[in-house]
Design a protein around this motif. Structure first.
Motif, PDB file in Angstrom:
ATOM      1  N   LYS A   1      10.483   3.299  -6.365  1.00  0.00           N
ATOM      2  CA  LYS A   1       9.099   3.352  -5.893  1.00  0.00           C
ATOM      3  C   LYS A   1       9.215   2.741  -4.442  1.00  0.00           C
ATOM      4  O   LYS A   1       9.907   1.732  -4.288  1.00  0.00           O
ATOM      5  CB  LYS A   1       8.205   2.184  -6.863  1.00  0.00           C
ATOM      6  CG  LYS A   1       7.797   2.801  -8.200  1.00  0.00           C
ATOM      7  CD  LYS A   1       6.958   1.707  -8.822  1.00  0.00           C
ATOM      8  CE  LYS A   1       6.452   2.078 -10.254  1.00  0.00           C
ATOM      9  NZ  LYS A   1       5.479   1.256 -10.911  1.00  0.00           N
TER      10      LYS A   1
ATOM     11  N   SER B   1       0.905  -0.988   0.117  1.00  0.00           N
ATOM     12  CA  SER B   1      -0.315   0.050   0.099  1.00  0.00           C
ATOM     13  C   SER B   1       0.726   1.355  -0.086  1.00  0.00           C
ATOM     14  O   SER B   1       1.929   1.192   0.047  1.00  0.00           O
ATOM     15  CB  SER B   1      -0.966  -0.048   1.177  1.00  0.00           C
ATOM     16  OG  SER B   1      -0.297  -0.017   2.542  1.00  0.00           O
ATOM     17  N   GLU B   2       0.219   2.480  -0.357  1.00  0.00           N
ATOM     18  CA  GLU B   2       1.029   3.788  -0.404  1.00  0.00           C
ATOM     19  C   GLU B   2       2.319   3.582  -1.061  1.00  0.00           C
ATOM     20  O   GLU B   2       3.307   4.232  -0.479  1.00  0.00           O
ATOM     21  CB  GLU B   2       1.273   4.028   1.344  1.00  0.00           C
ATOM     22  CG  GLU B   2      -0.042   4.012   2.096  1.00  0.00           C
ATOM     23  CD  GLU B   2       0.403   4.608   3.523  1.00  0.00           C
ATOM     24  OE1 GLU B   2       1.366   5.244   3.740  1.00  0.00           O
ATOM     25  OE2 GLU B   2      -0.283   4.277   4.454  1.00  0.00           O
ATOM     26  N   LEU B   3       2.089   3.136  -2.339  1.00  0.00           N
ATOM     27  CA  LEU B   3       3.313   3.020  -3.264  1.00  0.00           C
ATOM     28  C   LEU B   3       3.390   4.234  -3.890  1.00  0.00           C
ATOM     29  O   LEU B   3       2.508   4.682  -4.629  1.00  0.00           O
ATOM     30  CB  LEU B   3       3.015   1.970  -4.206  1.00  0.00           C
ATOM     31  CG  LEU B   3       4.189   1.592  -4.831  1.00  0.00           C
ATOM     32  CD1 LEU B   3       5.408   1.069  -4.351  1.00  0.00           C
ATOM     33  CD2 LEU B   3       3.909   0.250  -6.117  1.00  0.00           C
ATOM     34  N   HIS B   4       4.578   5.093  -3.875  1.00  0.00           N
ATOM     35  CA  HIS B   4       4.959   6.204  -4.555  1.00  0.00           C
ATOM     36  C   HIS B   4       6.148   6.321  -5.126  1.00  0.00           C
ATOM     37  O   HIS B   4       7.095   5.349  -4.864  1.00  0.00           O
ATOM     38  CB  HIS B   4       4.791   7.486  -3.476  1.00  0.00           C
ATOM     39  CG  HIS B   4       3.756   7.659  -2.653  1.00  0.00           C
ATOM     40  ND1 HIS B   4       2.549   8.071  -3.159  1.00  0.00           N
ATOM     41  CD2 HIS B   4       3.336   7.107  -1.164  1.00  0.00           C
ATOM     42  CE1 HIS B   4       1.385   8.140  -2.141  1.00  0.00           C
ATOM     43  NE2 HIS B   4       2.284   7.428  -0.849  1.00  0.00           N
ATOM     44  N   GLN B   5       6.291   6.859  -6.334  1.00  0.00           N
ATOM     45  CA  GLN B   5       7.464   6.764  -6.940  1.00  0.00           C
ATOM     46  C   GLN B   5       8.226   8.311  -6.765  1.00  0.00           C
ATOM     47  O   GLN B   5       7.451   9.224  -6.737  1.00  0.00           O
ATOM     48  CB  GLN B   5       7.176   6.814  -8.755  1.00  0.00           C
ATOM     49  CG  GLN B   5       8.474   6.631  -9.285  1.00  0.00           C
ATOM     50  CD  GLN B   5       8.274   6.261 -10.926  1.00  0.00           C
ATOM     51  OE1 GLN B   5       7.310   5.544 -11.239  1.00  0.00           O
ATOM     52  NE2 GLN B   5       9.038   7.067 -11.699  1.00  0.00           N
ATOM     53  N   GLN B   6       9.481   8.001  -6.385  1.00  0.00           N
ATOM     54  CA  GLN B   6      10.243   9.037  -6.169  1.00  0.00           C
ATOM     55  C   GLN B   6      11.044   9.755  -7.320  1.00  0.00           C
ATOM     56  O   GLN B   6      10.865   9.093  -8.436  1.00  0.00           O
ATOM     57  CB  GLN B   6      11.405   8.560  -5.180  1.00  0.00           C
ATOM     58  CG  GLN B   6      11.097   7.792  -3.747  1.00  0.00           C
ATOM     59  CD  GLN B   6      10.055   8.739  -2.975  1.00  0.00           C
ATOM     60  OE1 GLN B   6      10.508   9.850  -2.615  1.00  0.00           O
ATOM     61  NE2 GLN B   6       8.852   8.236  -2.750  1.00  0.00           N
TER      62      GLN B   6
ATOM     63  N   GLY C   1       7.027   2.088  -0.968  1.00  0.00           N
ATOM     64  CA  GLY C   1       5.416   1.628  -0.386  1.00  0.00           C
ATOM     65  C   GLY C   1       5.912   1.001   1.010  1.00  0.00           C
ATOM     66  O   GLY C   1       6.824   0.816   1.582  1.00  0.00           O
ATOM     67  N   ARG C   2       4.716   0.455   1.528  1.00  0.00           N
ATOM     68  CA  ARG C   2       4.501  -0.407   2.603  1.00  0.00           C
ATOM     69  C   ARG C   2       4.072  -1.886   2.437  1.00  0.00           C
ATOM     70  O   ARG C   2       2.894  -1.679   1.611  1.00  0.00           O
ATOM     71  CB  ARG C   2       3.637   0.394   3.582  1.00  0.00           C
ATOM     72  CG  ARG C   2       3.971   1.798   3.999  1.00  0.00           C
ATOM     73  CD  ARG C   2       3.025   2.482   4.901  1.00  0.00           C
ATOM     74  NE  ARG C   2       2.898   1.869   6.318  1.00  0.00           N
ATOM     75  CZ  ARG C   2       2.238   2.126   7.108  1.00  0.00           C
ATOM     76  NH1 ARG C   2       1.571   3.201   7.068  1.00  0.00           N
ATOM     77  NH2 ARG C   2       2.187   1.511   8.386  1.00  0.00           N
TER      78      ARG C   2
END
Length: 231
Positions: A111, A101-106, A113-114
């Motif tokens: 990427k 979850s909460e996957l974000h690309q920097q 996430g948790r």
């Protein structure tokens, strides 16, 4: 009952830690097979479960336990069927292990996430309701954890009989039976030892009355998920 509580509990902790490493890598199908086989075993052993529970009830009445306590302790055929259905319901739940979850690309392109991972070894301390043995074992297994269960001293026979059915399910799925262990002795020193085994136990979950919760809060050297006064 073991004569050396400390050694008994340390061995239990060591076995739980070893089992936790194994079950954490188990896939969803394997865990679900164990749960379904355990449900089947509960249904196949109804007479034995009722018989062991009757022995617990006899002791509880002799000890002067009140009607409400006896009601909580009682296992009927209907209650055993509900336990089996509970295991089957847990088997139908999505496997939480590995969910991201909460996957974000920097900005760098990485990427972050948790990911949900097993906690490890969970110790649960509860009182007179034997069905908690099946409920806790099912949920902890589904989440890839090993567990050490310490039910009330009045329900030892019932808890051991339920655990034997869980063990049949684990064996059928090729998982270590030590994934689920029940403390057999009614000696209160076992609880104190469990609360000190931070090398082997990752979290404690007390479920019971105010006196139990306060003792765990006072003595535990392990992170605790608790309630108090109904909160």
């Amino acid at each position: 009952a073991p004569s050396d509580i400390k050694t008994y509990m340390l061995h239990m902790g060591q076995r739980a830690r070893a089992a936790a490493r194994y079950v954490a890598r188990a896939d969803a199908d394997t865990k679900n097979r164990a749960l379904l086989a355990a449900a089947k075993s509960l249904r196949a052993n109804v007479k034995k479960l009722v018989s062991e529970n009757a022995a617990d009830l006899l002791s509880a009445r002799a000890a002067g336990k009140d009607a409400a306590f006896i009601d909580r302790l009682t296992l009927t055929e209907k209650a055993i069927e509900q336990m089996a259905e509970g295991l089957e319901q847990v088997a139908k739940l999505p496997d939480p292990v590995g969910q991201i979850s909460e996957l974000h690309q920097q900005p760098s392109g990485i990427k972050v996430g948790r990911m949900r991972v097993p906690l490890g070894v969970i110790g649960i301390i509860y009182e007179s309701r034997p069905n908690v043995t099946a409920d806790a074992a099912a949920l902890y297994l589904k989440a890839g954890n090993a567990c050490i269960l310490r039910g009330g001293s009045e329900s030892v026979r019932s808890n051991m009989a339920i655990a034997a059915c869980i063990h049949e399910g684990l064996k059928a799925a090729g998982l270590p039976q030590r994934t689920v262990q029940v403390i057999e002795t009614p000696d209160r020193a076992a609880v104190g030892q469990l609360l000190a085994m931070n090398e082997y136990v990752d979290i404690i979950v007390p479920r019971g009355g105010k006196e139990l919760i306060e003792r765990v809060m006072r003595e535990s050297r392990i992170p605790t998920i608790k309630h108090l006064d109904g909160v």
